[in-house]
Design a protein around this motif. Structure first.
Motif, mmCIF file in Angstrom:
data_model
loop_
_atom_site.group_PDB
_atom_site.id
_atom_site.type_symbol
_atom_site.label_atom_id
_atom_site.label_comp_id
_atom_site.label_asym_id
_atom_site.label_seq_id
_atom_site.Cartn_x
_atom_site.Cartn_y
_atom_site.Cartn_z
ATOM 1 N N UNK A 1 -5.309 11.927 -2.377
ATOM 2 C CA UNK A 1 -4.495 10.976 -3.135
ATOM 3 C C UNK A 1 -3.686 10.061 -2.219
ATOM 4 N N UNK A 2 -3.760 10.306 -0.917
ATOM 5 C CA UNK A 2 -2.859 9.611 0.007
ATOM 6 C C UNK A 2 -2.892 8.079 -0.100
ATOM 7 N N UNK A 3 -4.083 7.479 -0.045
ATOM 8 C CA UNK A 3 -4.110 6.012 -0.046
ATOM 9 C C UNK A 3 -3.497 5.418 -1.312
ATOM 10 N N UNK A 4 -3.949 5.866 -2.488
ATOM 11 C CA UNK A 4 -3.319 5.307 -3.691
ATOM 12 C C UNK A 4 -1.826 5.614 -3.789
ATOM 13 N N UNK A 5 -1.418 6.790 -3.359
ATOM 14 C CA UNK A 5 0.010 7.119 -3.463
ATOM 15 C C UNK A 5 0.833 6.220 -2.522
ATOM 16 N N UNK A 6 0.285 5.909 -1.372
ATOM 17 C CA UNK A 6 1.003 5.004 -0.468
ATOM 18 C C UNK A 6 1.192 3.623 -1.096
ATOM 19 N N UNK A 7 0.205 3.180 -1.880
ATOM 20 C CA UNK A 7 0.373 1.895 -2.570
ATOM 21 C C UNK A 7 1.539 1.972 -3.557
ATOM 22 N N UNK A 8 1.617 3.075 -4.279
ATOM 23 C CA UNK A 8 2.714 3.244 -5.237
ATOM 24 C C UNK A 8 4.050 3.256 -4.483
ATOM 25 N N UNK A 9 4.077 3.973 -3.360
ATOM 26 C CA UNK A 9 5.308 4.075 -2.583
ATOM 27 C C UNK A 9 5.731 2.705 -2.051
ATOM 28 N N UNK A 10 4.764 1.951 -1.574
ATOM 29 C CA UNK A 10 5.081 0.633 -1.022
ATOM 30 C C UNK A 10 5.678 -0.272 -2.104
ATOM 31 N N UNK A 11 5.109 -0.202 -3.302
ATOM 32 C CA UNK A 11 5.622 -1.023 -4.398
ATOM 33 C C UNK A 11 7.017 -0.552 -4.807
ATOM 34 N N UNK A 12 7.222 0.740 -4.734
ATOM 35 C CA UNK A 12 8.477 1.335 -5.220
ATOM 36 C C UNK A 12 9.635 1.117 -4.242
ATOM 37 N N UNK A 13 9.330 1.111 -2.951
ATOM 38 C CA UNK A 13 10.417 1.086 -1.974
ATOM 39 C C UNK A 13 10.464 -0.205 -1.155
ATOM 40 N N UNK A 14 10.382 -1.345 -1.833
ATOM 41 C CA UNK A 14 10.680 -2.613 -1.179
ATOM 42 C C UNK A 14 9.532 -3.294 -0.456
ATOM 43 N N UNK A 15 8.286 -2.881 -0.723
ATOM 44 C CA UNK A 15 7.160 -3.620 -0.162
ATOM 45 C C UNK A 15 6.701 -3.163 1.206
ATOM 46 N N UNK A 16 7.325 -2.133 1.746
ATOM 47 C CA UNK A 16 6.860 -1.624 3.051
ATOM 48 C C UNK A 16 7.092 -0.124 3.132
ATOM 49 N N UNK A 17 6.513 0.498 4.158
ATOM 50 C CA UNK A 17 6.592 1.954 4.297
ATOM 51 C C UNK A 17 7.452 2.298 5.516
ATOM 52 N N UNK A 18 8.668 2.732 5.267
ATOM 53 C CA UNK A 18 9.541 3.157 6.361
ATOM 54 C C UNK A 18 9.156 4.581 6.753
#
Ligand SMILES: Cc1cc2nc3c(=O)[nH]c(=O)nc-3n(C[C@H](O)[C@H](O)[C@H](O)COP(=O)(O)O)c2cc1C
Ligand code: SF4
Ligand code: FES
Lengths: 193, 445
Positions: free
Chosen positions: A44-61
């Motif tokens: 599930x990692x790739x799709x979940x990272x997309x959700x996270x990126x959308x949720x937390x300001x457009x990038x992955x800290x």
């Protein structure tokens, strides 16, 4: 690929404690995880990272990646490995609207270069930069599967095709007046403006 | 008008919904297969049809299916390759966006043949909005009982899900795709073992292209023999072609394999001729990886026969004078096009997309981009043409996956057919402003 990218941001424990998906996002994440057999939740990692990126300001800290690792019960490095490999994940802060202009053959044949130069001038930024007001980041991309409607650019989930200067003006004005974060997971499908 | 089997209904209003799709004969192949055929009979029809993989390699689909290992008690999977990232290719997007149920129907019928109870559609992340369309269609299919437990009251059960990627061309390579589907970097695996033996999570897996899977439905409906009557020789059936570049009517066309290239480029039914009354200069007929051909060789073979849109005719003459059908990404260039500059966009693409595991590919693609850049910024010499040739010739056959070759072939072909252009540029020392390309490596944010 992003092989040259390293984790340049420091991990911040206090920030990490604050990171939590909204209920709606968590529900989406759980739905995604349920699509894989037991014990295969790493898939599930790739799709979940997309959700996270959308949720937390457009990038992955680093803190967000750590959080995703915890949810999927994998090591933080397994998340970073993936996030740094794929071009759709931003590892540094970006503007609310990331404009990705295709630069490959068919788009180039149909004038993509001029579009890039036009936007550079209009927004007074170069490719790879973000406007001072934090509204736009300009990127170039490789073939986005829209070669028959070239030149084109993507912003979040929206494909903008058959671009002209006038169209670019209208699109950017529209985004600016909306002023919201555009992510790949947006529901508004194709914006044919 | 040629026969259409895949996108004949693309203009029917509401065809993206189950109700309209069904009213237009949709899901008939599922009914026919599950109610009146054994899984092996379905595979036999696919074999008889002569269908070849539409993802680029053209491998016979029925044969591929028959390689699938079937150990007792081990699950088998069907994975649909919807990564579609080969520059010039956008046909899968069109099919999925317009008629999502055509793919889902194919997934169910194919999975029945393979004995797969679980399948995934791996779609490139950039096609997020298309993934949503597919998910809506899947939801409808579950609600109507086409997916889920005991489909049509038989003991065949099937679940189908969509997974989005993260933006990486290499994930179109089937083993890189499987890695990505497992939540890892898209590094191609060393083969053997092939996915048919050890694929997704180590289980037997078939990976097929969107168009290949969608074609299974009409094959089951009309019968393999009937399907094989369309086309010429070993190029049977219809094929979706993505036409782009300097033509009057870019778009996705379904052709009967076997029509002349000239007809495809110039007839009103298809590309409608070259834009702005210009002359044709060159064509990349099957996506960025295949050799570019100049006008003389794309319209006619070296033997002077009309070149046809088939696997065999396009390949006639080998790489010396021929090319490949590939993914059907048909890029047309007019007389004003700089072959060198177009090649640079390809070289940059492959360098950007190399996964970096093998040095000939990782380093070679970087060098090719670098040297081509010299041609654009006015610093190349004639010796650079030979250097470029030398580098490309050292990649083929020395890498884990075919991306290395895919990067080398376009370079070789451009030099083979347009060497004079390279030399002219090297002599003229003309400076072309590519400053924004130079910044490209920094755009990863
Ligand atoms: C670098 C590379 C990229 C590829 N990209 C795609 C792709 O985007 N879509 C696709 O269907 N096949 C792609 N392929 C081919 C797949 O590896 C595989 O052959 C195909 O999915 C098999 O399906 P088919 O037999 O139905 O064509 C690619 C291969 C390579 C080496
Ligand atoms: S050939 Fe290139 S893309 Fe393929 S495995 Fe080797 S380095 Fe990776
Ligand atoms: S070349 Fe730009 S979308 Fe394909």
């Amino acid at each position: 690929m992003g092989a040259q990218v390293h984790g340049t941001q420091d991990f911040n424990k206090a920030k990490r404690a604050e990171i939590k998906f909204s209920d709606a996002a968590m529900q989406t994440v759980n739905t995604i995880i349920s699509r894989y057999p037991q014990g295969k939740q790493k898939s599930a990692l790739l799709p979940v990272l997309h959700v996270a990126q959308a949720e937390f300001g457009g990038w992955l800290s680093p803190e967000v990646m750590d959080y995703v690792a915890e949810i999927l019960k994998i090591k933080p490095i397994e998340v970073f490995e993936v996030a740094s490999f794929y071009t759709m994940y931003n590892l540094k802060p970006v503007g609310k609207c990331v404009l990705e202009i295709c630069q490959t053959s068919s788009c180039w044949l149909c004038g993509a270069e001029d579009i890039v130069k036009y936007i550079e001038k209009k927004l007074n930024i170069k490719v790879g930069e973000t406007t001072k007001d934090g509204m736009f980041t300009l990127k170039t991309a490789e073939c986005l599967g829209s070669c028959g409607t070239a030149p084109m650019m993507q912003c979040g989930a929206s494909y903008h095709e058959n671009l002209t200067y006038e169209k670019v003006d209208a699109i950017l004005d529209n985004y600016k007046s909306e002023g919201k974060l555009r992510s790949y997971t947006d529901l508004d499908y194709k914006n044919t403006l | 008008m040629g026969k259409k089997l895949l996108i004949h209904n693309d203009k029917v209003p509401g065809i993206e919904t189950l109700q309209v799709y069904r009213a237009n004969g949709g899901y008939a192949s599922v009914e026919k297969a599950l109610k009146s055929m054994s899984p092996d009979q379905v595979t036999d029809e696919v074999k008889k049809s002569g269908l070849r993989g539409r993802g680029g390699a053209g491998f016979p689909t029925g044969l591929k299916w028959s390689f699938l290992a079937k150990p007792e008690g081990v699950p088998r999977y069907l994975v649909c390759n919807a990564d579609e990232s080969e520059p010039g290719t956008f046909k899968d997007r069109y099919l999925m966006e317009k008629i999502p149920h055509a793919l889902i129907e194919g997934m169910i019928t194919s999975s029945y043949a393979l004995g797969a109870n679980l399948s995934y559609i791996y779609i490139r992340g950039e096609y997020f909005y298309v993934a949503r369309i597919l998910e809506n269609a899947i939801k409808e299919a579950y609600e109507a009982g086409w997916l889920g437990k005991n489909i049509l009251g038989t003991n065949f059960s099937h679940d189908c899900y969509v997974q989005v990627g993260g933006g990486a061309y290499i994930c179109g390579e089937e083993t890189a795709l499987l890695e990505s589907l497992e939540g890892k970097r898209g590094n191609p695996r060393i083969k053997p073992p092939f996915p048919a033996v050890a694929g997704l999570w180590g289980c037997p897996t078939v990976v097929n292209n969107v168009e290949t899977i969608a074609a299974v439905a009409p094959i089951v409906n009309m019968g393999g023999e009937e399907y094989a009557k369309i086309g010429i020789g070993k190029s049977t059936g219809t094929k979706l072609i993505s036409a782009s570049g300097h033509i009057n009517k870019p778009g996705v066309y379904e052709i009967e394999l076997g029509i002349p290239v000239e007809e495809f480029i110039y007839s009103e039914e298809y590309c409608g001729g070259i834009r702005n009354g210009k002359k044709l200069k060159a064509v990349v007929a099957g996506g960025s990886s295949v050799p570019i051909l100049p006008t003389e060789l794309i319209l006619k073979t070296a033997k002077g026969e009309p070149r046809l849109m088939t696997y065999e005719s396009l390949a006639d003459g080998g790489f010396q004078t021929g090319t490949m059908l590939g993914s059907g990404g048909f890029i047309v260039m007019d007389e004003d096009t700089s072959i060198v500059k177009n090649l640079f966009t390809f070289a940059r693409f492959y360098h950007h997309e190399s996964c970096g595991q093998c040095s000939p590919c990782r380093e070679g693609t970087g060098w090719m981009e670098k040297i081509l850049k010299k041609f654009l910024n006015g610093t190349a010499t004639e010796a650079d043409v030979d250097l470029l040739w030398d580098i490309q010739s050292k990649i083929e056959g020395k890498t884990i996956c075919p991306l290395g070759e895919a990067a080398a072939w376009p370079v070789a072909a451009a030099i083979r057919h347009f060497k004079h252009e390279f030399i002219e540029i090297a002599k003229s020392k003309k400076f072309v402003d590519i400053s924004h390309y130079n910044r490209l490596n920094k755009v990863r944010v």
